[in-house]
Enzyme design. Structure first.
Site, PDB file in Angstrom:
ATOM      1  N   ILE A  30       7.141   7.404  -4.158  1.00 34.59           N
ATOM      2  CA  ILE A  30       8.632   6.059  -3.922  1.00 34.59           C
ATOM      3  C   ILE A  30       8.821   5.786  -5.685  1.00 34.59           C
ATOM      4  O   ILE A  30       9.658   5.160  -6.031  1.00 34.59           O
ATOM      5  CB  ILE A  30       7.126   4.881  -3.031  1.00 34.59           C
ATOM      6  N   SER A  77       0.906   7.710 -15.138  1.00 35.31           N
ATOM      7  CA  SER A  77       0.393   8.921 -14.070  1.00 35.31           C
ATOM      8  C   SER A  77      -1.011   9.908 -14.413  1.00 35.31           C
ATOM      9  O   SER A  77      -1.022  10.687 -15.606  1.00 35.31           O
ATOM     10  CB  SER A  77       2.008   9.762 -13.567  1.00 35.31           C
ATOM     11  N   ARG A  78      -1.687   9.439 -13.538  1.00 35.53           N
ATOM     12  CA  ARG A  78      -2.921  10.722 -13.539  1.00 35.53           C
ATOM     13  C   ARG A  78      -1.886  12.564 -12.940  1.00 35.53           C
ATOM     14  O   ARG A  78      -2.526  13.169 -13.820  1.00 35.53           O
ATOM     15  CB  ARG A  78      -3.453  10.559 -12.273  1.00 35.53           C
ATOM     16  N   LYS A 108       5.042  -3.110  -3.060  1.00 34.41           N
ATOM     17  CA  LYS A 108       4.247  -3.468  -1.145  1.00 34.41           C
ATOM     18  C   LYS A 108       3.308  -2.109  -1.206  1.00 34.41           C
ATOM     19  O   LYS A 108       3.556  -1.695  -1.151  1.00 34.41           O
ATOM     20  CB  LYS A 108       5.120  -3.604  -0.381  1.00 34.41           C
ATOM     21  N   ASP A 159       2.047  -0.199   6.861  1.00 33.74           N
ATOM     22  CA  ASP A 159       2.860  -0.345   5.940  1.00 33.74           C
ATOM     23  C   ASP A 159       3.665  -0.001   5.913  1.00 33.74           C
ATOM     24  O   ASP A 159       4.383  -0.491   5.279  1.00 33.74           O
ATOM     25  CB  ASP A 159       1.594   0.942   5.553  1.00 33.74           C
TER      26      ASP A 159
END
Lengths: 307, 307
Positions: free
Chosen positions: B13, B35-36, B89, B167
Protein backbone atom coordinates in the site's frame (compact mmCIF):
# COMPACT_ATOMS: atom_id res chain seq x y z
CA UNK A 1 -39.62 15.95 43.38
CA UNK A 2 -39.96 12.18 43.29
CA UNK A 3 -39.08 10.50 40.00
CA UNK A 4 -41.95 8.38 38.69
CA UNK A 5 -40.32 5.25 37.30
CA UNK A 6 -41.50 2.73 34.75
CA UNK A 7 -39.68 -0.59 35.06
CA UNK A 8 -39.46 -2.59 31.84
CA UNK A 9 -38.72 -6.30 32.22
CA UNK A 10 -39.68 -8.32 35.27
CA UNK A 11 -37.28 -11.25 35.13
CA UNK A 12 -34.79 -12.58 37.63
CA UNK A 13 -32.58 -9.49 37.88
CA UNK A 14 -35.60 -7.19 38.28
CA UNK A 15 -37.08 -9.25 41.12
CA UNK A 16 -33.79 -10.07 42.84
CA UNK A 17 -32.26 -6.61 42.64
CA UNK A 18 -34.23 -3.77 41.04
CA UNK A 19 -37.48 -4.01 43.02
CA UNK A 20 -35.87 -4.04 46.51
CA UNK A 21 -33.37 -1.34 45.48
CA UNK A 22 -36.07 0.99 44.14
CA UNK A 23 -38.17 0.45 47.29
CA UNK A 24 -35.17 1.40 49.46
CA UNK A 25 -34.20 4.54 47.51
CA UNK A 26 -35.49 8.03 48.30
CA UNK A 27 -36.50 10.28 45.44
CA UNK A 28 -37.79 7.57 43.13
CA UNK A 29 -40.91 5.46 43.14
CA UNK A 30 -42.08 2.58 41.04
CA UNK A 31 -45.11 3.78 39.08
CA UNK A 32 -45.65 1.17 36.37
CA UNK A 33 -44.44 -2.17 35.10
CA UNK A 34 -44.07 -3.28 31.49
CA UNK A 35 -43.40 -6.95 30.95
CA UNK A 36 -44.56 -9.60 28.55
CA UNK A 37 -45.13 -12.10 31.31
CA UNK A 38 -46.09 -10.64 34.66
CA UNK A 39 -47.14 -7.56 36.65
CA UNK A 40 -47.15 -6.65 40.32
CA UNK A 41 -50.18 -6.25 42.60
CA UNK A 42 -51.53 -2.68 42.87
CA UNK A 43 -49.33 -1.30 40.06
CA UNK A 44 -50.37 -0.26 36.56
CA UNK A 45 -49.27 -3.01 34.21
CA UNK A 46 -48.53 -2.93 30.48
CA UNK A 47 -47.50 -5.52 27.97
CA UNK A 48 -44.57 -3.49 26.67
CA UNK A 49 -42.91 -0.08 26.91
CA UNK A 50 -44.84 1.30 23.96
CA UNK A 51 -48.15 0.58 25.69
CA UNK A 52 -46.84 2.15 28.88
CA UNK A 53 -45.68 5.30 27.10
CA UNK A 54 -49.00 5.62 25.24
CA UNK A 55 -51.02 5.27 28.46
CA UNK A 56 -52.38 7.78 30.98
CA UNK A 57 -49.85 6.57 33.56
CA UNK A 58 -47.28 9.36 33.74
CA UNK A 59 -43.63 8.40 34.23
CA UNK A 60 -40.50 10.56 34.23
CA UNK A 61 -37.99 7.79 33.66
CA UNK A 62 -37.65 4.27 32.33
CA UNK A 63 -35.39 1.56 33.73
CA UNK A 64 -34.70 -1.28 31.29
CA UNK A 65 -33.83 -4.68 32.69
CA UNK A 66 -34.88 -6.78 29.73
CA UNK A 67 -32.25 -8.89 27.93
CA UNK A 68 -29.92 -6.78 25.73
CA UNK A 69 -31.39 -8.16 22.50
CA UNK A 70 -34.29 -5.89 21.59
CA UNK A 71 -33.46 -3.29 24.21
CA UNK A 72 -32.50 -0.72 21.58
CA UNK A 73 -36.08 -0.24 20.37
CA UNK A 74 -37.30 0.09 23.96
CA UNK A 75 -34.62 2.64 24.77
CA UNK A 76 -35.32 4.58 21.59
CA UNK A 77 -39.03 4.71 22.44
CA UNK A 78 -38.28 5.96 25.95
CA UNK A 79 -35.93 8.71 24.77
CA UNK A 80 -38.28 9.70 21.94
CA UNK A 81 -41.02 10.13 24.57
CA UNK A 82 -38.73 12.42 26.60
CA UNK A 83 -38.02 9.97 29.44
CA UNK A 84 -34.76 9.68 31.36
CA UNK A 85 -33.22 6.27 30.89
CA UNK A 86 -31.39 3.72 33.03
CA UNK A 87 -29.92 0.64 31.35
CA UNK A 88 -28.98 -2.70 32.94
CA UNK A 89 -25.60 -4.07 31.88
CA UNK A 90 -24.68 -4.68 29.15
CA UNK A 91 -26.33 -1.47 27.90
CA UNK A 92 -27.12 -3.01 24.50
CA UNK A 93 -26.12 -5.72 22.12
CA UNK A 94 -23.75 -3.64 20.01
CA UNK A 95 -21.42 -0.72 20.65
CA UNK A 96 -22.87 1.34 17.81
CA UNK A 97 -26.47 1.12 19.03
CA UNK A 98 -25.54 2.28 22.54
CA UNK A 99 -23.42 5.14 21.20
CA UNK A 100 -26.40 6.23 19.12
CA UNK A 101 -28.63 6.22 22.21
CA UNK A 102 -26.06 8.25 24.12
CA UNK A 103 -25.95 10.92 21.41
CA UNK A 104 -29.75 11.02 21.28
CA UNK A 105 -30.06 11.49 25.06
CA UNK A 106 -27.47 14.26 24.94
CA UNK A 107 -29.25 15.99 22.05
CA UNK A 108 -32.55 15.87 23.91
CA UNK A 109 -31.14 16.95 27.28
CA UNK A 110 -32.17 13.69 28.95
CA UNK A 111 -30.26 11.68 31.54
CA UNK A 112 -28.87 8.35 30.34
CA UNK A 113 -27.23 6.01 32.83
CA UNK A 114 -25.43 2.96 31.44
CA UNK A 115 -25.09 1.07 34.70
CA UNK A 116 -22.29 -1.28 35.70
CA UNK A 117 -23.50 -2.67 39.01
CA UNK A 118 -20.14 -4.19 39.94
CA UNK A 119 -18.62 -0.71 40.01
CA UNK A 120 -20.84 -0.07 43.04
CA UNK A 121 -19.29 -2.91 45.06
CA UNK A 122 -17.89 -1.56 48.32
CA UNK A 123 -14.21 -2.12 47.55
CA UNK A 124 -14.16 -0.45 44.15
CA UNK A 125 -13.85 3.23 45.04
CA UNK A 126 -11.25 2.56 47.81
CA UNK A 127 -9.31 0.45 45.30
CA UNK A 128 -9.46 3.26 42.74
CA UNK A 129 -8.20 5.73 45.34
CA UNK A 130 -5.34 3.42 46.36
CA UNK A 131 -4.22 2.84 42.76
CA UNK A 132 -4.49 6.46 41.63
CA UNK A 133 -0.85 7.32 42.42
CA UNK A 134 0.69 3.86 41.99
CA UNK A 135 2.68 2.34 39.16
CA UNK A 136 0.85 -0.74 37.93
CA UNK A 137 3.14 -3.76 37.42
CA UNK A 138 0.57 -6.41 36.52
CA UNK A 139 -3.10 -7.27 36.87
CA UNK A 140 -4.68 -10.69 37.11
CA UNK A 141 -8.45 -11.24 36.85
CA UNK A 142 -10.12 -14.58 37.68
CA UNK A 143 -13.87 -14.56 37.13
CA UNK A 144 -15.16 -18.11 37.34
CA UNK A 145 -18.70 -19.16 38.17
CA UNK A 146 -21.28 -21.81 37.52
CA UNK A 147 -23.59 -20.72 34.71
CA UNK A 148 -26.19 -23.32 35.70
CA UNK A 149 -26.54 -21.70 39.11
CA UNK A 150 -26.60 -18.05 38.02
CA UNK A 151 -28.50 -18.29 34.75
CA UNK A 152 -30.87 -21.22 35.13
CA UNK A 153 -32.64 -21.85 31.84
CA UNK A 154 -31.83 -18.39 30.42
CA UNK A 155 -31.38 -18.96 26.69
CA UNK A 156 -30.77 -15.32 25.73
CA UNK A 157 -27.30 -15.42 27.26
CA UNK A 158 -26.23 -17.92 24.58
CA UNK A 159 -27.71 -15.97 21.68
CA UNK A 160 -25.82 -13.26 19.75
CA UNK A 161 -25.78 -10.19 21.98
CA UNK A 162 -26.11 -12.32 25.11
CA UNK A 163 -22.32 -12.34 25.44
CA UNK A 164 -21.92 -15.84 26.91
CA UNK A 165 -19.26 -15.88 29.64
CA UNK A 166 -18.76 -12.16 29.05
CA UNK A 167 -22.10 -11.56 30.76
CA UNK A 168 -20.31 -12.03 34.11
CA UNK A 169 -16.89 -11.18 32.66
CA UNK A 170 -18.02 -7.69 31.70
CA UNK A 171 -18.53 -7.07 35.43
CA UNK A 172 -14.81 -7.68 36.00
CA UNK A 173 -13.98 -5.42 33.06
CA UNK A 174 -16.26 -2.71 34.45
CA UNK A 175 -14.30 -2.79 37.73
CA UNK A 176 -10.85 -2.88 36.17
CA UNK A 177 -11.61 0.00 33.81
CA UNK A 178 -12.73 2.02 36.84
CA UNK A 179 -9.85 1.30 39.23
CA UNK A 180 -6.83 1.40 36.93
CA UNK A 181 -5.28 4.86 36.57
CA UNK A 182 -4.79 4.49 32.81
CA UNK A 183 -6.61 2.85 29.89
CA UNK A 184 -5.85 -0.65 28.68
CA UNK A 185 -6.28 -2.36 25.33
CA UNK A 186 -6.51 -5.95 24.20
CA UNK A 187 -3.57 -7.70 22.57
CA UNK A 188 -4.74 -11.33 22.48
CA UNK A 189 -7.95 -13.25 23.05
CA UNK A 190 -8.87 -16.93 23.05
CA UNK A 191 -12.55 -17.90 23.19
CA UNK A 192 -13.92 -21.39 23.95
CA UNK A 193 -17.25 -22.07 22.26
CA UNK A 194 -19.30 -25.15 23.17
CA UNK A 195 -19.88 -27.04 19.93
CA UNK A 196 -23.65 -26.48 20.24
CA UNK A 197 -23.59 -22.79 21.20
CA UNK A 198 -22.97 -19.44 19.50
CA UNK A 199 -21.47 -17.80 22.59
CA UNK A 200 -18.27 -18.58 24.50
CA UNK A 201 -18.29 -20.50 27.78
CA UNK A 202 -14.73 -19.46 28.63
CA UNK A 203 -12.27 -16.75 27.57
CA UNK A 204 -8.62 -16.01 28.11
CA UNK A 205 -7.63 -12.38 27.51
CA UNK A 206 -4.36 -10.48 27.50
CA UNK A 207 -4.48 -6.68 27.72
CA UNK A 208 -1.77 -4.08 28.15
CA UNK A 209 -2.04 -0.76 29.93
CA UNK A 210 -0.85 2.34 28.07
CA UNK A 211 2.48 2.09 29.89
CA UNK A 212 2.79 -1.58 29.00
CA UNK A 213 1.81 -3.48 32.16
CA UNK A 214 0.15 -6.85 31.45
CA UNK A 215 -3.49 -7.36 32.41
CA UNK A 216 -4.54 -11.00 32.17
CA UNK A 217 -8.09 -12.22 32.53
CA UNK A 218 -9.53 -15.71 32.79
CA UNK A 219 -13.29 -16.03 32.50
CA UNK A 220 -14.93 -19.44 32.95
CA UNK A 221 -18.58 -20.43 33.28
CA UNK A 222 -17.87 -24.06 34.20
CA UNK A 223 -16.76 -23.49 37.79
CA UNK A 224 -18.55 -25.68 40.33
CA UNK A 225 -17.91 -25.51 44.06
CA UNK A 226 -16.50 -22.19 45.34
CA UNK A 227 -17.03 -19.29 42.94
CA UNK A 228 -14.20 -16.92 42.09
CA UNK A 229 -14.52 -13.20 41.33
CA UNK A 230 -11.06 -11.86 42.12
CA UNK A 231 -8.85 -9.05 40.79
CA UNK A 232 -5.21 -8.80 41.88
CA UNK A 233 -3.14 -5.73 41.10
CA UNK A 234 0.62 -5.71 41.72
CA UNK A 235 1.99 -2.18 42.16
CA UNK A 236 5.10 -0.37 43.32
CA UNK A 237 3.22 0.28 46.58
CA UNK A 238 1.97 -3.20 47.39
CA UNK A 239 -0.48 -5.81 46.15
CA UNK A 240 -4.18 -5.04 46.05
CA UNK A 241 -6.76 -7.83 46.03
CA UNK A 242 -10.42 -7.19 45.29
CA UNK A 243 -12.37 -10.38 45.93
CA UNK A 244 -15.98 -11.56 46.15
CA UNK A 245 -16.86 -9.46 43.11
CA UNK A 246 -15.39 -6.29 44.58
CA UNK A 247 -17.03 -6.33 48.01
CA UNK A 248 -13.81 -7.29 49.82
CA UNK A 249 -10.57 -5.35 49.58
CA UNK A 250 -7.18 -6.36 50.93
CA UNK A 251 -3.82 -4.64 50.54
CA UNK A 252 -0.66 -6.64 51.15
CA UNK A 253 -2.80 -9.31 52.77
CA UNK A 254 -4.49 -6.98 55.24
CA UNK A 255 -8.26 -6.88 54.96
CA UNK A 256 -9.39 -3.28 54.47
CA UNK A 257 -13.09 -3.82 54.15
CA UNK A 258 -15.80 -6.40 53.68
CA UNK A 259 -19.23 -4.88 53.27
CA UNK A 260 -22.61 -6.27 52.34
CA UNK A 261 -23.87 -5.91 48.80
CA UNK A 262 -25.52 -2.54 48.17
CA UNK A 263 -24.76 -2.35 44.46
CA UNK A 264 -28.27 -1.77 43.11
CA UNK A 265 -29.23 0.65 45.89
CA UNK A 266 -26.17 2.66 44.93
CA UNK A 267 -27.18 2.54 41.27
CA UNK A 268 -30.65 3.93 41.92
CA UNK A 269 -29.30 6.59 44.30
CA UNK A 270 -26.89 7.60 41.55
CA UNK A 271 -29.69 7.69 38.97
CA UNK A 272 -31.71 10.01 41.23
CA UNK A 273 -28.65 12.28 41.53
CA UNK A 274 -28.04 12.28 37.77
CA UNK A 275 -31.65 13.17 36.95
CA UNK A 276 -31.54 15.87 39.62
CA UNK A 277 -28.42 17.51 38.23
CA UNK A 278 -29.19 16.89 34.56
CA UNK A 279 -26.12 14.70 34.16
CA UNK A 280 -25.42 11.39 32.50
CA UNK A 281 -23.06 8.48 33.21
CA UNK A 282 -22.26 6.70 30.03
CA UNK A 283 -18.96 4.83 29.88
CA UNK A 284 -18.98 2.12 27.22
CA UNK A 285 -15.42 0.93 27.74
CA UNK A 286 -16.41 -2.45 29.26
CA UNK A 287 -18.59 -3.26 26.23
CA UNK A 288 -15.88 -2.03 23.86
CA UNK A 289 -13.37 -4.42 25.46
CA UNK A 290 -15.83 -7.28 24.97
CA UNK A 291 -16.37 -6.37 21.32
CA UNK A 292 -12.58 -6.22 20.91
CA UNK A 293 -12.32 -9.69 22.51
CA UNK A 294 -14.63 -11.08 19.83
CA UNK A 295 -12.88 -9.08 17.09
CA UNK A 296 -9.45 -10.44 18.00
CA UNK A 297 -10.60 -13.80 19.35
CA UNK A 298 -8.94 -17.04 18.37
CA UNK A 299 -11.81 -19.48 18.59
CA UNK A 300 -11.61 -22.99 20.03
CA UNK A 301 -14.48 -25.49 19.98
CA UNK A 302 -15.11 -27.34 23.22
CA UNK A 303 -17.63 -29.80 24.69
CA UNK A 304 -21.32 -29.22 24.07
CA UNK A 305 -23.16 -27.43 26.88
CA UNK A 306 -26.60 -28.54 28.05
CA UNK A 307 -28.59 -26.73 30.74
CA UNK B 1 6.02 25.50 6.42
CA UNK B 2 6.48 22.11 4.83
CA UNK B 3 5.69 19.09 7.03
CA UNK B 4 8.66 16.74 7.26
CA UNK B 5 7.15 13.25 7.13
CA UNK B 6 8.48 9.92 8.30
CA UNK B 7 6.78 7.01 6.55
CA UNK B 8 6.66 3.78 8.54
CA UNK B 9 6.05 0.60 6.57
CA UNK B 10 7.06 0.17 2.94
CA UNK B 11 4.79 -2.61 1.74
CA UNK B 12 2.31 -2.82 -1.11
CA UNK B 13 0.00 0.00 0.00
CA UNK B 14 2.93 2.36 0.68
CA UNK B 15 4.44 1.81 -2.75
CA UNK B 16 1.17 1.71 -4.68
CA UNK B 17 -0.48 4.68 -2.99
CA UNK B 18 1.39 6.59 -0.29
CA UNK B 19 4.62 7.38 -2.14
CA UNK B 20 2.97 8.83 -5.27
CA UNK B 21 0.39 10.70 -3.19
CA UNK B 22 3.02 12.30 -0.95
CA UNK B 23 5.09 13.27 -3.97
CA UNK B 24 2.05 14.98 -5.53
CA UNK B 25 0.98 16.90 -2.41
CA UNK B 26 2.12 20.42 -1.57
CA UNK B 27 3.08 21.21 2.00
CA UNK B 28 4.51 17.82 2.89
CA UNK B 29 7.70 16.05 1.97
CA UNK B 30 8.98 12.58 2.61
CA UNK B 31 12.00 12.91 4.91
CA UNK B 32 12.67 9.40 6.20
CA UNK B 33 11.59 5.79 5.86
CA UNK B 34 11.31 3.19 8.59
CA UNK B 35 10.79 -0.37 7.44
CA UNK B 36 12.04 -3.77 8.43
CA UNK B 37 12.68 -4.75 4.85
CA UNK B 38 13.57 -1.92 2.54
CA UNK B 39 14.46 1.74 2.11
CA UNK B 40 14.42 4.18 -0.78
CA UNK B 41 17.39 5.68 -2.63
CA UNK B 42 18.61 9.04 -1.28
CA UNK B 43 16.40 8.96 1.83
CA UNK B 44 17.43 8.38 5.45
CA UNK B 45 16.46 4.82 6.32
CA UNK B 46 15.74 3.23 9.70
CA UNK B 47 14.83 -0.26 10.80
CA UNK B 48 11.85 0.89 12.83
CA UNK B 49 10.03 3.98 14.08
CA UNK B 50 11.95 4.01 17.38
CA UNK B 51 15.25 4.24 15.55
CA UNK B 52 13.87 7.02 13.35
CA UNK B 53 12.60 9.01 16.33
CA UNK B 54 15.91 8.59 18.17
CA UNK B 55 17.92 9.77 15.16
CA UNK B 56 19.14 13.19 14.03
CA UNK B 57 16.67 13.15 11.15
CA UNK B 58 14.00 15.64 12.19
CA UNK B 59 10.37 14.85 11.30
CA UNK B 60 7.16 16.67 12.21
CA UNK B 61 4.77 13.84 11.48
CA UNK B 62 4.59 10.08 11.10
CA UNK B 63 2.41 8.19 8.64
CA UNK B 64 1.86 4.54 9.56
CA UNK B 65 1.13 2.08 6.79
CA UNK B 66 2.26 -1.08 8.54
CA UNK B 67 -0.27 -3.85 9.21
CA UNK B 68 -2.65 -3.04 12.09
CA UNK B 69 -1.11 -5.64 14.38
CA UNK B 70 1.71 -3.90 16.23
CA UNK B 71 0.76 -0.45 15.01
CA UNK B 72 -0.29 0.67 18.49
CA UNK B 73 3.28 0.70 19.83
CA UNK B 74 4.46 2.62 16.76
CA UNK B 75 1.67 5.16 17.14
CA UNK B 76 2.32 5.52 20.85
CA UNK B 77 6.02 6.15 20.19
CA UNK B 78 5.20 8.80 17.58
CA UNK B 79 2.75 10.67 19.83
CA UNK B 80 5.08 10.39 22.84
CA UNK B 81 7.77 12.03 20.70
CA UNK B 82 5.38 14.87 19.87
CA UNK B 83 4.75 13.94 16.23
CA UNK B 84 1.49 14.39 14.35
CA UNK B 85 0.09 11.07 13.25
CA UNK B 86 -1.66 9.65 10.19
CA UNK B 87 -2.99 6.09 10.31
CA UNK B 88 -3.81 3.77 7.41
CA UNK B 89 -7.11 1.94 7.72
CA UNK B 90 -8.00 0.14 9.91
CA UNK B 91 -6.46 2.53 12.46
CA UNK B 92 -5.58 -0.31 14.82
CA UNK B 93 -6.45 -3.83 15.76
CA UNK B 94 -8.88 -2.98 18.54
CA UNK B 95 -11.33 -0.18 19.23
CA UNK B 96 -9.94 0.46 22.71
CA UNK B 97 -6.35 0.95 21.56
CA UNK B 98 -7.36 3.49 18.91
CA UNK B 99 -9.57 5.39 21.35
CA UNK B 100 -6.63 5.57 23.73
CA UNK B 101 -4.42 7.00 20.96
CA UNK B 102 -7.09 9.57 20.14
CA UNK B 103 -7.27 10.76 23.73
CA UNK B 104 -3.49 10.94 23.93
CA UNK B 105 -3.22 13.05 20.77
CA UNK B 106 -5.93 15.37 22.06
CA UNK B 107 -4.20 15.71 25.43
CA UNK B 108 -0.90 16.56 23.74
CA UNK B 109 -2.39 18.95 21.19
CA UNK B 110 -1.24 16.81 18.26
CA UNK B 111 -3.09 16.09 15.04
CA UNK B 112 -4.33 12.52 14.63
CA UNK B 113 -5.90 11.45 11.36
CA UNK B 114 -7.55 8.04 11.22
CA UNK B 115 -7.86 7.78 7.47
CA UNK B 116 -10.58 5.99 5.51
CA UNK B 117 -9.36 6.26 1.94
CA UNK B 118 -12.66 5.19 0.40
CA UNK B 119 -14.32 8.29 1.85
CA UNK B 120 -12.15 10.27 -0.57
CA UNK B 121 -13.60 8.57 -3.63
CA UNK B 122 -15.10 11.15 -5.98
CA UNK B 123 -18.74 10.17 -5.56
CA UNK B 124 -18.83 10.16 -1.78
CA UNK B 125 -19.30 13.85 -0.98
CA UNK B 126 -21.88 14.36 -3.75
CA UNK B 127 -23.72 11.29 -2.45
CA UNK B 128 -23.66 12.69 1.07
CA UNK B 129 -25.04 16.00 -0.17
CA UNK B 130 -27.81 14.28 -2.13
CA UNK B 131 -28.88 12.12 0.82
CA UNK B 132 -28.73 14.86 3.45
CA UNK B 133 -32.41 15.84 3.10
CA UNK B 134 -33.81 12.50 1.93
CA UNK B 135 -35.72 9.80 3.79
CA UNK B 136 -33.76 6.56 3.55
CA UNK B 137 -35.90 3.56 2.63
CA UNK B 138 -33.23 0.88 2.30
CA UNK B 139 -29.54 0.42 1.63
CA UNK B 140 -27.83 -2.48 -0.10
CA UNK B 141 -24.05 -2.94 -0.07
CA UNK B 142 -22.24 -5.50 -2.27
CA UNK B 143 -18.50 -5.58 -1.75
CA UNK B 144 -17.07 -8.61 -3.49
CA UNK B 145 -13.50 -9.04 -4.65
CA UNK B 146 -10.79 -11.61 -5.22
CA UNK B 147 -8.52 -11.80 -2.21
CA UNK B 148 -5.83 -13.58 -4.22
CA UNK B 149 -5.59 -10.60 -6.56
CA UNK B 150 -5.67 -7.82 -3.96
CA UNK B 151 -3.71 -9.41 -1.12
CA UNK B 152 -1.24 -11.78 -2.73
CA UNK B 153 0.59 -13.73 -0.04
CA UNK B 154 -0.34 -11.28 2.75
CA UNK B 155 -0.73 -13.46 5.83
CA UNK B 156 -1.48 -10.64 8.30
CA UNK B 157 -4.96 -10.20 6.85
CA UNK B 158 -5.88 -13.67 8.15
CA UNK B 159 -4.47 -13.14 11.63
CA UNK B 160 -6.45 -11.64 14.54
CA UNK B 161 -6.62 -7.90 13.92
CA UNK B 162 -6.22 -8.41 10.17
CA UNK B 163 -10.03 -8.45 9.80
CA UNK B 164 -10.30 -10.96 6.93
CA UNK B 165 -12.98 -9.87 4.44
CA UNK B 166 -13.63 -6.82 6.62
CA UNK B 167 -10.33 -5.40 5.38
CA UNK B 168 -12.13 -4.40 2.16
CA UNK B 169 -15.57 -4.43 3.81
CA UNK B 170 -14.57 -1.67 6.22
CA UNK B 171 -14.12 0.56 3.15
CA UNK B 172 -17.80 0.12 2.34
CA UNK B 173 -18.71 0.81 5.96
CA UNK B 174 -16.55 3.94 5.93
CA UNK B 175 -18.52 5.24 2.94
CA UNK B 176 -21.96 4.34 4.26
CA UNK B 177 -21.29 5.91 7.66
CA UNK B 178 -20.29 9.09 5.84
CA UNK B 179 -23.13 9.40 3.37
CA UNK B 180 -26.16 8.35 5.45
CA UNK B 181 -27.84 11.24 7.29
CA UNK B 182 -28.27 9.23 10.51
CA UNK B 183 -26.36 6.53 12.40
CA UNK B 184 -26.97 2.81 11.94
CA UNK B 185 -26.43 -0.17 14.20
CA UNK B 186 -26.05 -3.87 13.60
CA UNK B 187 -28.91 -6.28 14.27
CA UNK B 188 -27.61 -9.52 12.76
CA UNK B 189 -24.32 -10.87 11.42
CA UNK B 190 -23.25 -14.12 9.80
CA UNK B 191 -19.56 -14.79 9.27
CA UNK B 192 -18.05 -17.52 7.06
CA UNK B 193 -14.68 -18.76 8.30
CA UNK B 194 -12.53 -21.05 6.12
CA UNK B 195 -11.84 -24.14 8.21
CA UNK B 196 -8.12 -23.38 8.23
CA UNK B 197 -8.32 -19.64 8.99
CA UNK B 198 -9.07 -17.42 11.99
CA UNK B 199 -10.64 -14.62 9.95
CA UNK B 200 -13.82 -14.61 7.85
CA UNK B 201 -13.75 -14.86 4.06
CA UNK B 202 -17.36 -13.69 3.73
CA UNK B 203 -19.90 -11.84 5.85
CA UNK B 204 -23.59 -11.07 5.67
CA UNK B 205 -24.71 -8.13 7.80
CA UNK B 206 -28.06 -6.55 8.62
CA UNK B 207 -28.08 -3.05 10.09
CA UNK B 208 -30.90 -0.64 10.85
CA UNK B 209 -30.77 3.13 10.71
CA UNK B 210 -32.07 5.04 13.75
CA UNK B 211 -35.40 5.47 11.99
CA UNK B 212 -35.57 1.79 11.16
CA UNK B 213 -34.55 1.52 7.50
CA UNK B 214 -32.75 -1.74 6.66
CA UNK B 215 -29.10 -1.63 5.59
CA UNK B 216 -27.90 -4.95 4.21
CA UNK B 217 -24.30 -5.75 3.37
CA UNK B 218 -22.74 -8.71 1.59
CA UNK B 219 -18.96 -8.97 1.76
CA UNK B 220 -17.19 -11.75 -0.12
CA UNK B 221 -13.53 -12.36 -0.84
CA UNK B 222 -14.11 -15.23 -3.29
CA UNK B 223 -15.26 -13.16 -6.26
CA UNK B 224 -13.42 -13.93 -9.48
CA UNK B 225 -14.11 -12.16 -12.76
CA UNK B 226 -15.66 -8.68 -12.45
CA UNK B 227 -15.21 -7.12 -9.02
CA UNK B 228 -18.12 -5.49 -7.23
CA UNK B 229 -17.95 -2.49 -4.90
CA UNK B 230 -21.45 -1.06 -5.03
CA UNK B 231 -23.75 0.78 -2.64
CA UNK B 232 -27.43 1.33 -3.53
CA UNK B 233 -29.59 3.67 -1.49
CA UNK B 234 -33.36 3.80 -2.06
CA UNK B 235 -34.87 7.11 -0.90
CA UNK B 236 -38.05 9.14 -1.18
CA UNK B 237 -36.22 11.22 -3.79
CA UNK B 238 -34.86 8.51 -6.04
CA UNK B 239 -32.30 5.72 -6.06
CA UNK B 240 -28.62 6.52 -5.62
CA UNK B 241 -25.94 4.10 -6.81
CA UNK B 242 -22.31 4.49 -5.83
CA UNK B 243 -20.23 1.99 -7.78
CA UNK B 244 -16.59 1.17 -8.46
CA UNK B 245 -15.78 1.75 -4.79
CA UNK B 246 -17.37 5.17 -4.73
CA UNK B 247 -15.76 6.71 -7.79
CA UNK B 248 -18.96 6.53 -9.90
CA UNK B 249 -22.27 8.03 -8.86
CA UNK B 250 -25.64 7.60 -10.54
CA UNK B 251 -29.05 8.85 -9.45
CA UNK B 252 -32.14 7.20 -10.92
CA UNK B 253 -29.91 5.60 -13.52
CA UNK B 254 -28.32 8.86 -14.69
CA UNK B 255 -24.56 8.96 -14.37
CA UNK B 256 -23.57 12.02 -12.32
CA UNK B 257 -19.84 11.53 -12.26
CA UNK B 258 -17.05 9.10 -12.92
CA UNK B 259 -13.67 10.42 -11.86
CA UNK B 260 -10.25 8.88 -11.61
CA UNK B 261 -8.95 7.70 -8.26
CA UNK B 262 -7.40 10.50 -6.20
CA UNK B 263 -8.15 9.00 -2.79
CA UNK B 264 -4.65 9.06 -1.31
CA UNK B 265 -3.83 12.50 -2.71
CA UNK B 266 -6.95 13.75 -0.99
CA UNK B 267 -5.90 12.08 2.24
CA UNK B 268 -2.50 13.76 2.30
CA UNK B 269 -3.97 17.12 1.32
CA UNK B 270 -6.39 16.74 4.22
CA UNK B 271 -3.57 15.79 6.59
CA UNK B 272 -1.66 18.94 5.62
CA UNK B 273 -4.81 20.98 6.33
CA UNK B 274 -5.38 19.29 9.70
CA UNK B 275 -1.81 19.87 10.85
CA UNK B 276 -2.03 23.47 9.67
CA UNK B 277 -5.21 24.19 11.61
CA UNK B 278 -4.37 22.04 14.65
CA UNK B 279 -7.35 19.79 14.00
CA UNK B 280 -7.92 16.05 14.01
CA UNK B 281 -10.16 13.68 12.07
CA UNK B 282 -10.86 10.64 14.12
CA UNK B 283 -14.09 8.76 13.39
CA UNK B 284 -13.93 5.16 14.58
CA UNK B 285 -17.45 4.20 13.56
CA UNK B 286 -16.36 1.87 10.71
CA UNK B 287 -14.12 -0.10 13.09
CA UNK B 288 -16.85 -0.16 15.73
CA UNK B 289 -19.27 -1.68 13.22
CA UNK B 290 -16.70 -4.37 12.41
CA UNK B 291 -16.17 -5.14 16.10
CA UNK B 292 -19.96 -5.35 16.49
CA UNK B 293 -20.09 -7.75 13.53
CA UNK B 294 -17.72 -10.10 15.33
CA UNK B 295 -19.51 -9.59 18.67
CA UNK B 296 -22.89 -10.54 17.20
CA UNK B 297 -21.61 -12.89 14.53
CA UNK B 298 -23.14 -16.29 13.95
CA UNK B 299 -20.19 -18.28 12.69
CA UNK B 300 -20.25 -20.78 9.85
CA UNK B 301 -17.30 -22.93 8.81
CA UNK B 302 -16.61 -23.14 5.09
CA UNK B 303 -14.02 -24.60 2.71
CA UNK B 304 -10.36 -24.20 3.55
CA UNK B 305 -8.61 -21.29 1.83
CA UNK B 306 -5.14 -21.64 0.32
CA UNK B 307 -3.27 -18.75 -1.27
Amino acid sequence: MTIRLGLVGLGKIARDQHLPAIAATEGIELTAIASRNAGLPDLPYFHDVDALLASDTAVDAISLCTPPQGRFEQALAALAAGKHLMLEKPPGMSVAEVEALGRMALDKGLTIFATWHSREAAGVEPARAFLADKTIRSVRIDWKEDVRHWHPGQQWIWEPGGLGVFDPGINALSIVTRILPEPMHLVASTLDFPENRHAPIAASLAFRTMSGAPVEAEFDWRQTGPQTWDIRVATDGGELVLSHGGSRLAIDGVQRMAEPDREYRNLYRRFVELVGTGGSDFDLSPLIHVADAFLLGQRRVTDAFHD
